[in-house]
Design a protein around this motif. Sequence first.
Motif, PDB file in Angstrom:
ATOM      1  N   ALA A 185      -0.435   1.928   0.430  1.00  0.00           N
ATOM      2  CA  ALA A 185      -1.817   1.752   0.216  1.00  0.00           C
ATOM      3  C   ALA A 185      -1.974   2.104  -1.610  1.00  0.00           C
ATOM      4  O   ALA A 185      -2.181   2.804  -2.018  1.00  0.00           O
ATOM      5  CB  ALA A 185      -3.464   1.924   0.996  1.00  0.00           C
ATOM      6  N   LYS A 228       3.775   9.647  -3.596  1.00  0.00           N
ATOM      7  CA  LYS A 228       5.352   9.453  -3.924  1.00  0.00           C
ATOM      8  C   LYS A 228       6.446   9.339  -3.216  1.00  0.00           C
ATOM      9  O   LYS A 228       7.205   8.609  -3.701  1.00  0.00           O
ATOM     10  CB  LYS A 228       4.954  10.130  -5.597  1.00  0.00           C
ATOM     11  CG  LYS A 228       4.205  10.362  -6.516  1.00  0.00           C
ATOM     12  CD  LYS A 228       4.227  10.804  -7.738  1.00  0.00           C
ATOM     13  CE  LYS A 228       4.111  13.364  -7.167  1.00  0.00           C
ATOM     14  NZ  LYS A 228       2.563  13.444  -6.645  1.00  0.00           N
ATOM     15  N   THR A 229       6.101  10.617  -2.044  1.00  0.00           N
ATOM     16  CA  THR A 229       7.709   9.900  -1.337  1.00  0.00           C
ATOM     17  C   THR A 229       7.413   8.859  -0.167  1.00  0.00           C
ATOM     18  O   THR A 229       8.331   7.864  -0.644  1.00  0.00           O
ATOM     19  CB  THR A 229       7.142  12.018  -0.438  1.00  0.00           C
ATOM     20  OG1 THR A 229       6.895  12.968  -1.431  1.00  0.00           O
ATOM     21  CG2 THR A 229       8.882  11.659   0.427  1.00  0.00           C
ATOM     22  N   HIS A 364      -4.283   4.237   8.285  1.00  0.00           N
ATOM     23  CA  HIS A 364      -4.274   5.722   8.862  1.00  0.00           C
ATOM     24  C   HIS A 364      -5.125   5.366   9.605  1.00  0.00           C
ATOM     25  O   HIS A 364      -5.511   6.198  11.044  1.00  0.00           O
ATOM     26  CB  HIS A 364      -4.551   6.515   8.200  1.00  0.00           C
ATOM     27  CG  HIS A 364      -3.117   7.036   7.062  1.00  0.00           C
ATOM     28  ND1 HIS A 364      -2.383   7.982   7.658  1.00  0.00           N
ATOM     29  CD2 HIS A 364      -3.210   6.821   5.869  1.00  0.00           C
ATOM     30  CE1 HIS A 364      -1.461   7.766   5.788  1.00  0.00           C
ATOM     31  NE2 HIS A 364      -2.407   7.393   5.030  1.00  0.00           N
TER      32      HIS A 364
END
Length: 720
Positions: A185, A228-229, A364
Motif C-alpha cells: 500500500a 521494495k522487496t 497490517h
Amino acid sequence: MAQNTNQNPDNQKKGFWGKLISGPWFIALVVLIVIGSISMGGLFSSSNQVDTNVGVQLLEDKKVTSAKIYDGDQKVELELKDNYTNSEGRDLGKNLTFYYVEPRANDVVQAMDNADLESYTDQPVENNWFLSMLSFIAPLLIMVLIFWFLMTRMGGGGSQIMNFSKSKAKKFNKDNPTVRFADVAGVDEALAELEEVREFLAEPEKFTRLGAKIPKGVLLYGPPGTGKTLLAKAVAGEAGVPFYSISGSDFVEMFVGVGASRVRDLFKEAKSNKSAIIFVDEIDAVGRQRGVGMGGGNDEREQTLNQLLVEMDGFDGTSNIIVIAATNRPDVLDPALLRPGRFDRQVGVDAPDLKGRQRILEVHAAGKPIDRRVDLASVAKRTPGFTGADLANVMNESALLTARDGANVIDERAIDEAIDRVMAGPQRSSRIMSEHERKVTAYHEGGHALVAAALRNSAPVTKITILPRGRALGYTMVMPQDDKYSTTRHELLDQMAYAMGGRAAEELIFHDPSTGASNDIQKATDTARKMVTEYGMSAKVGSVRLASKESDPFLGGGAGAGNNYSDEMAFTVDQEVAQLLETAHDEAYEILRDNRDVLDALALALLEKETLLEKELAEIFSKVRKREERAYWYSKNNRLPSDLPPVKAPSELEAEKERAGSAPAGSENAGGQDDAGSAPGENHGDDETEVIVQQPVIDPDTTPNDPPATDINNPWDGGR
Ligand SMILES: Nc1ncnc2c1ncn2[C@@H]1O[C@H](COP(=O)(O)OP(=O)(O)OP(=O)(O)O)[C@@H](O)[C@H]1O
Ligand SMILES: [Zn+2]
C-alpha cells in the motif's frame, strides 16, 4: 531482505550420512586409522619375534630357506625349513622375525651370506617414505581440522573461508510468492509501473506481436523499508512466475570469480523457466561505478557487475526474464547499469504520505482484533516519516504488547506504546534516575518544547516525556499537521533553534550543561551545513552546491571528492555554519529567558506526570510569548523581495466569495501566507524537492555508566 526458504536441492538430498561423511571429524578419524594401521602393520603380521641371537643362530645352522632384511627398521624376517620350537617348548611356526642393533648389522649380514638361502631380499629404507611423510603431516592435518572445527563453530568471519567450498550450496533463493499487489500500500506510482511489468511477464505475446522489446530490468530505489522487496515479490505473485532472489552483498565474496559464477548460475537456473523474476537486492554492492573508489576499485565487484551486464544483454527470445533490482543509493550506480536494455526503468519507492500510511496500517491491521475506537487515520497522522516497515512493526508490536497484557483486542494505548517503541525503543522502567537528573531532563525536554511553541514556523508539540526509553532519556515530539514536501528557510532556522532548546535550558537553569545535547547539536549542525552547501541559504556563500554527491571515498567517490571547492570557501562555509548555529542557540536562549515562568510550569508538570500530551501542553503554552517573525531574507542587496503578494489560487478566491456571501467579510490577511491554500503536491516546478520530515528530538542516554552516545547505530541519523 530475502526471507524465502532455501530450496537448494543439494542441501536436501544430503541427509544425515552425507553430513557425517563431510564432517571434519570423519576425515580426522580416517586419517588416524590409516596412520595407525600402517605403523602397527608389524604387530598384525603372522611372524613371531625371536631374540637376535636365536635368529643369527638359525641362519648359521642353515635352517632358513629365505630371509628379508628391512634396512631402515633393522628388522629381519625369516622363513624356516621346519617349525621352530623355543626353549620353553613352544612351537613358533616357520615364520620368525628378529631385530638387530646397528653395531650388529655386520654379523647379521655375514650370517645371511653364509646361510645358503634360497631367496634373500634387501628391503631398502625408501619403502617407508609414505609412512614417514604421514607421520610428519598428520599432526599438521589434525591441527588444521581442529582449527576448522572451531571456526565453523564460532561462525565468525573466518568461517567464510571454509565455506568457500559450500558457497554453491546457498547462492540464491527460489520462491513462488503469494504476495499480491493489494498487500503493498501507499506506493501507487510504483505499483502502476510494476503492473506493466506483470503484463510483460504474464502475456509477453501482446507486446512482442507489435515488435516491442520487453524491458529486461527495473530498478527500484528508495529508502530502506519502503517495500521494495515486497513490490518485487508482488509482481512475481501476480504474474505467477518464480521469484529468484539474491542480495548484492552475497556476490561480493572474498574470492575473485565467485560472484561472477553465481551470477551465471542464477541466470542459468532462472532461464530454465518460461518466465521468471530475478530480484537483486542491494545492487549498489556490485553496481557501484567501476574503476573508482579507494585503491582504484575492486576486481571482484567489477567482474560480477560485468557478468551481470553480459547476462542481461544475453537474454534471448526463448525465456522471459525480468531482473528487478533494489537500492537505497541510486546515485552511486554505474551508468552502464542504467543504459537502455538494462535497468532502463527506474521506479522510485518513497516513504508513504499520510493516506499511504493509513492504507499500510490497514493492510497490517487485517486479521488482527482491533478495538473499534482505534482510528487508523489518526495513527497515520501521528507517524510522519514512518516507512512501511516501521508501520508493519507498529502493528506487530501493538499485538505483542496486547498479548503480553493478556488482553484480547488491540486498543489505542497499545498502539501508542508501540509507536513510541518503534520510534525510540522500549521503555526502561527499571532505570532509576536521581531526582536531579529527572529535573535536568524535564528542563531539557521542556526547553525543546517551549522553543517550538514560541517559534512561528515550527510544527506544534504533541508530546513530551521524561520516561527513559531505548537510548533516550526523554523526548519531545513535534508533528506537522500535514505531510510536507519541502521546507522553507524559516522552518529550517526554527528546527535548529528547537534542537538547541534543550541545551539552552540546561545552560539557563543549571549553569552547567550536560552531554545530553550531543544528538541535538549533531542534528542542528547537519541542518546548518546543508543550508550553506546544498540549499543555497547563505548570502555569503550564495546559491552554490558545494557538497559533493559522494563524499565517502570508500564508496566510490574517489579520495578528495568531498572537497570540490577551495580552502577559502571551506573556511567561509565553516564560518557560516557556525554563525547559523550561534544564532539558533541565541534564539533558543532568548525564548527560554523570556518565558521562564512557562518553562518552570512545564518542568513541574513533567516531573509530576512524566508525560504530557497535546491537551495539557496547550494549557501550559497558552501563556507563551511568541517570538516575533524574523526579518525578510534576501540573498543580495540588489535582489530585494517584492511587497506585492502572490496571486490568489482559484480555490482561495472561491472561498473568499463564499465567505463574503455568508458573512460580512472581515479584513482577510492579504499576506498570502495562509498555508491551508497550498496543495501539498505543490513543489514549485522542481522535481527534486527535498522532503524534510521533522523528527522528534531524542536525547541520547549519556549516563556515566554507558559509553558516551555516539552517532553510530543512531536510528535518528540518515534521513529516515
Ligand atoms: N508499502 C508497504 N505496504 C505494506 N507493507 C509494507 C510496505 N512497505 C514495507 N512494508 C512492510 O515492511 C516489510 C519490509 O519491507 P521490504 O523488505 O520490502 O523493504 P525494502 O524497501 O525492500 O527494504 P530494504 O531496502 O531494507 O531491503 C515488508 O515485509 C512489509 O511487511
Ligand atoms: Zn535534546
